[in-house]
Scaffold this motif. Structure first.
Motif, PDB file in Angstrom:
ATOM      1  N   MET A   1      41.062  27.558   8.597  1.00 50.19           N
ATOM      2  CA  MET A   1      41.654  28.778   8.073  1.00 50.19           C
ATOM      3  C   MET A   1      42.226  28.543   6.672  1.00 50.19           C
ATOM      4  SD  MET A   1      41.897  31.808   8.906  1.00 50.19           S
ATOM      5  CE  MET A   1      42.791  33.230   9.279  1.00 50.19           C
ATOM      6  N   TYR A   2      42.863  27.391   6.464  1.00 50.55           N
ATOM      7  CA  TYR A   2      43.433  27.066   5.152  1.00 50.55           C
ATOM      8  C   TYR A   2      42.334  27.030   4.090  1.00 50.55           C
ATOM      9  CZ  TYR A   2      45.286  24.394   1.283  1.00 50.55           C
ATOM     10  OH  TYR A   2      45.638  23.981   0.030  1.00 50.55           O
ATOM     11  N   GLY A   3      41.191  26.407   4.439  1.00 53.23           N
ATOM     12  CA  GLY A   3      40.084  26.307   3.479  1.00 53.23           C
ATOM     13  C   GLY A   3      39.575  27.677   3.072  1.00 53.23           C
ATOM     14  N   LEU A   4      39.487  28.590   4.024  1.00 51.12           N
ATOM     15  CA  LEU A   4      39.028  29.940   3.730  1.00 51.12           C
ATOM     16  C   LEU A   4      40.031  30.664   2.828  1.00 51.12           C
ATOM     17  CD1 LEU A   4      36.918  32.142   4.176  1.00 51.12           C
ATOM     18  CD2 LEU A   4      38.170  32.817   6.228  1.00 51.12           C
ATOM     19  N   ALA A   5      41.317  30.503   3.118  1.00 50.23           N
ATOM     20  CA  ALA A   5      42.359  31.137   2.304  1.00 50.23           C
ATOM     21  C   ALA A   5      42.359  30.567   0.885  1.00 50.23           C
ATOM     22  CB  ALA A   5      43.725  30.946   2.955  1.00 50.23           C
ATOM     23  N   ARG A   6      42.161  29.253   0.751  1.00 48.86           N
ATOM     24  CA  ARG A   6      42.109  28.630  -0.565  1.00 48.86           C
ATOM     25  C   ARG A   6      40.897  29.127  -1.351  1.00 48.86           C
ATOM     26  NH1 ARG A   6      39.561  25.903  -3.673  1.00 48.86           N
ATOM     27  NH2 ARG A   6      37.943  25.343  -2.224  1.00 48.86           N
ATOM     28  N   GLY A   9      41.551  32.688  -2.495  1.00 52.83           N
ATOM     29  CA  GLY A   9      42.457  32.686  -3.643  1.00 52.83           C
ATOM     30  C   GLY A   9      41.757  32.248  -4.914  1.00 52.83           C
ATOM     31  N   SER A  10      40.961  31.207  -4.817  1.00 53.35           N
ATOM     32  CA  SER A  10      40.209  30.714  -5.973  1.00 53.35           C
ATOM     33  C   SER A  10      39.187  31.754  -6.419  1.00 53.35           C
ATOM     34  CB  SER A  10      39.506  29.402  -5.613  1.00 53.35           C
ATOM     35  OG  SER A  10      38.774  28.918  -6.702  1.00 53.35           O
ATOM     36  N   PHE A  11      38.521  32.386  -5.458  1.00 52.76           N
ATOM     37  CA  PHE A  11      37.537  33.415  -5.775  1.00 52.76           C
ATOM     38  C   PHE A  11      38.196  34.567  -6.527  1.00 52.76           C
ATOM     39  CE2 PHE A  11      34.964  37.181  -4.813  1.00 52.76           C
ATOM     40  CZ  PHE A  11      33.706  36.730  -5.167  1.00 52.76           C
ATOM     41  N   ILE A  12      39.391  34.955  -6.097  1.00 51.72           N
ATOM     42  CA  ILE A  12      40.116  36.038  -6.764  1.00 51.72           C
ATOM     43  C   ILE A  12      40.509  35.629  -8.180  1.00 51.72           C
ATOM     44  CG2 ILE A  12      42.283  37.343  -6.731  1.00 51.72           C
ATOM     45  CD1 ILE A  12      41.955  37.392  -3.632  1.00 51.72           C
ATOM     46  N   LEU A  13      40.983  34.393  -8.342  1.00 51.68           N
ATOM     47  CA  LEU A  13      41.355  33.905  -9.666  1.00 51.68           C
ATOM     48  C   LEU A  13      40.138  33.860 -10.601  1.00 51.68           C
ATOM     49  CD1 LEU A  13      43.582  32.784 -11.493  1.00 51.68           C
ATOM     50  CD2 LEU A  13      43.037  30.521 -10.604  1.00 51.68           C
ATOM     51  N   PHE A  61      33.694  26.985  -4.754  1.00 51.94           N
ATOM     52  CA  PHE A  61      32.853  26.518  -3.653  1.00 51.94           C
ATOM     53  C   PHE A  61      32.405  25.068  -3.820  1.00 51.94           C
ATOM     54  CE2 PHE A  61      32.467  31.149  -3.877  1.00 51.94           C
ATOM     55  CZ  PHE A  61      32.901  31.476  -2.608  1.00 51.94           C
ATOM     56  N   HIS A  62      32.865  24.405  -4.878  1.00 56.81           N
ATOM     57  CA  HIS A  62      32.624  22.978  -5.125  1.00 56.81           C
ATOM     58  C   HIS A  62      31.164  22.578  -4.976  1.00 56.81           C
ATOM     59  CE1 HIS A  62      36.910  22.401  -5.395  1.00 56.81           C
ATOM     60  NE2 HIS A  62      37.061  23.035  -4.256  1.00 56.81           N
ATOM     61  N   GLY A  63      30.274  23.456  -5.364  1.00 52.55           N
ATOM     62  CA  GLY A  63      28.855  23.123  -5.372  1.00 52.55           C
ATOM     63  C   GLY A  63      28.314  22.665  -4.032  1.00 52.55           C
ATOM     64  N   ARG A  64      28.842  23.227  -2.932  1.00 55.19           N
ATOM     65  CA  ARG A  64      28.368  22.818  -1.598  1.00 55.19           C
ATOM     66  C   ARG A  64      26.865  22.982  -1.478  1.00 55.19           C
ATOM     67  NH1 ARG A  64      31.731  25.918   2.764  1.00 55.19           N
ATOM     68  NH2 ARG A  64      31.060  27.606   1.429  1.00 55.19           N
ATOM     69  N   ALA A  65      26.337  23.985  -2.118  1.00 51.84           N
ATOM     70  CA  ALA A  65      24.892  24.151  -2.222  1.00 51.84           C
ATOM     71  C   ALA A  65      24.550  23.806  -3.670  1.00 51.84           C
ATOM     72  CB  ALA A  65      24.493  25.588  -1.913  1.00 51.84           C
ATOM     73  N   GLY A  66      23.448  23.146  -3.899  1.00 53.39           N
ATOM     74  CA  GLY A  66      23.081  22.776  -5.260  1.00 53.39           C
ATOM     75  C   GLY A  66      22.642  23.985  -6.080  1.00 53.39           C
ATOM     76  N   HIS A  67      22.502  23.777  -7.402  1.00 48.73           N
ATOM     77  CA  HIS A  67      22.059  24.855  -8.291  1.00 48.73           C
ATOM     78  C   HIS A  67      20.693  25.390  -7.875  1.00 48.73           C
ATOM     79  CE1 HIS A  67      25.276  24.690 -11.205  1.00 48.73           C
ATOM     80  NE2 HIS A  67      25.114  23.390 -11.343  1.00 48.73           N
ATOM     81  N   ARG A  68      19.833  24.523  -7.396  1.00 47.38           N
ATOM     82  CA  ARG A  68      18.480  24.940  -7.005  1.00 47.38           C
ATOM     83  C   ARG A  68      18.521  26.016  -5.921  1.00 47.38           C
ATOM     84  NH1 ARG A  68      13.896  20.614  -6.046  1.00 47.38           N
ATOM     85  NH2 ARG A  68      13.437  21.184  -8.177  1.00 47.38           N
ATOM     86  N   GLN A  69      19.497  25.905  -5.025  1.00 46.10           N
ATOM     87  CA  GLN A  69      19.655  26.908  -3.972  1.00 46.10           C
ATOM     88  C   GLN A  69      20.557  28.047  -4.425  1.00 46.10           C
ATOM     89  OE1 GLN A  69      20.959  25.542  -0.049  1.00 46.10           O
ATOM     90  NE2 GLN A  69      22.195  27.387   0.126  1.00 46.10           N
ATOM     91  N   ALA A  70      21.680  27.719  -5.053  1.00 45.63           N
ATOM     92  CA  ALA A  70      22.691  28.731  -5.367  1.00 45.63           C
ATOM     93  C   ALA A  70      22.269  29.672  -6.488  1.00 45.63           C
ATOM     94  CB  ALA A  70      24.011  28.046  -5.722  1.00 45.63           C
ATOM     95  N   LEU A  71      21.643  29.149  -7.536  1.00 51.17           N
ATOM     96  CA  LEU A  71      21.335  29.985  -8.704  1.00 51.17           C
ATOM     97  C   LEU A  71      20.379  31.133  -8.383  1.00 51.17           C
ATOM     98  CD1 LEU A  71      21.921  30.565 -11.631  1.00 51.17           C
ATOM     99  CD2 LEU A  71      20.132  28.921 -12.258  1.00 51.17           C
ATOM    100  N   PRO A  72      19.259  30.903  -7.699  1.00 50.47           N
ATOM    101  CA  PRO A  72      18.396  32.050  -7.368  1.00 50.47           C
ATOM    102  C   PRO A  72      19.119  33.097  -6.513  1.00 50.47           C
ATOM    103  CG  PRO A  72      17.211  30.003  -7.034  1.00 50.47           C
ATOM    104  CD  PRO A  72      18.651  29.636  -7.288  1.00 50.47           C
TER     105      PRO A  72
END
Length: 126
Positions: A1-6, A9-13, A61-72
Motif C-alpha cells: 500500500m505504501y508503494g502505491l501511495a508513493r 504522490g510522485s505521479f501527481i508531482l 515507476f523507476h523503469g520497471r519496464a524498459g523503454h522498449r516496452q514502455a515507450l510504445p
C-alpha cells in the motif's frame, strides 16, 4: 500500500511539472506567436508528454519496464490523451477563455492517464 501511495504522490508531482510545461507552452504559443489556441494546446500537450514520460519512467515507476516496452505503450496513451485533451479543449473553448478551457481539458484526461500509466505503460510484461 505504501508503494502505491508513493507512486501516486510522485505521479501527481510529475504531472504537475508536466502540466506547468504544457501551460507555459500553450500561453507562449498563443500570446507570443499567435498560434490558434486548439493547435497550441495540442503542441503543448505533446511537449508536456515528453517531460512526463522521462520523469515518470525514471522517478515514478523507476523503469520497471524498459523503454522498449514502455515507450510504445506511452505513445499510444499520449495519442489517446491528445485526442481527449484536444476534443475537450475545443468544446470548452466555445464557452471559456483558452486557459480555463485548458484547465477543464486537463481534468478530463487526468484519471484515464493515471490508470493507463499505472496498469499498462510501466508494468512489466508477465
Amino acid at each position: 500500500m505504501y508503494g502505491l501511495a508513493r507512486r501516486l504522490g510522485s505521479f501527481i508531482l510529475v504531472g504537475g511539472v508536466a502540466t506547468a510545461v504544457q501551460y507555459l507552452l500553450l500561453i507562449v504559443l498563443v500570446e507570443l506567436f499567435g498560434v490558434f489556441a486548439v493547435t497550441a494546446s495540442a503542441v503543448a500537450y505533446g511537449g508536456a508528454a515528453v517531460v512526463s514520460y522521462l520523469l515518470n519512467f525514471h522517478v515514478t515507476f523507476h523503469g520497471r519496464a524498459g523503454h522498449r516496452q514502455a515507450l510504445p505503450r506511452f505513445i499510444v496513451v499520449v495519442a489517446i490523451g491528445l485526442g481527449v485533451n484536444t476534443l475537450s479543449f475545443a468544446l470548452l473553448l466555445l464557452f471559456l477563455p483558452y486557459v480555463f478551457a485548458q484547465v477543464g481539458a486537463t481534468l478530463v484526461t487526468l484519471v484515464s492517464n493515471y490508470l493507463l500509466h499505472q496498469y499498462w505503460i510501466y508494468r512489466p510484461s508477465a
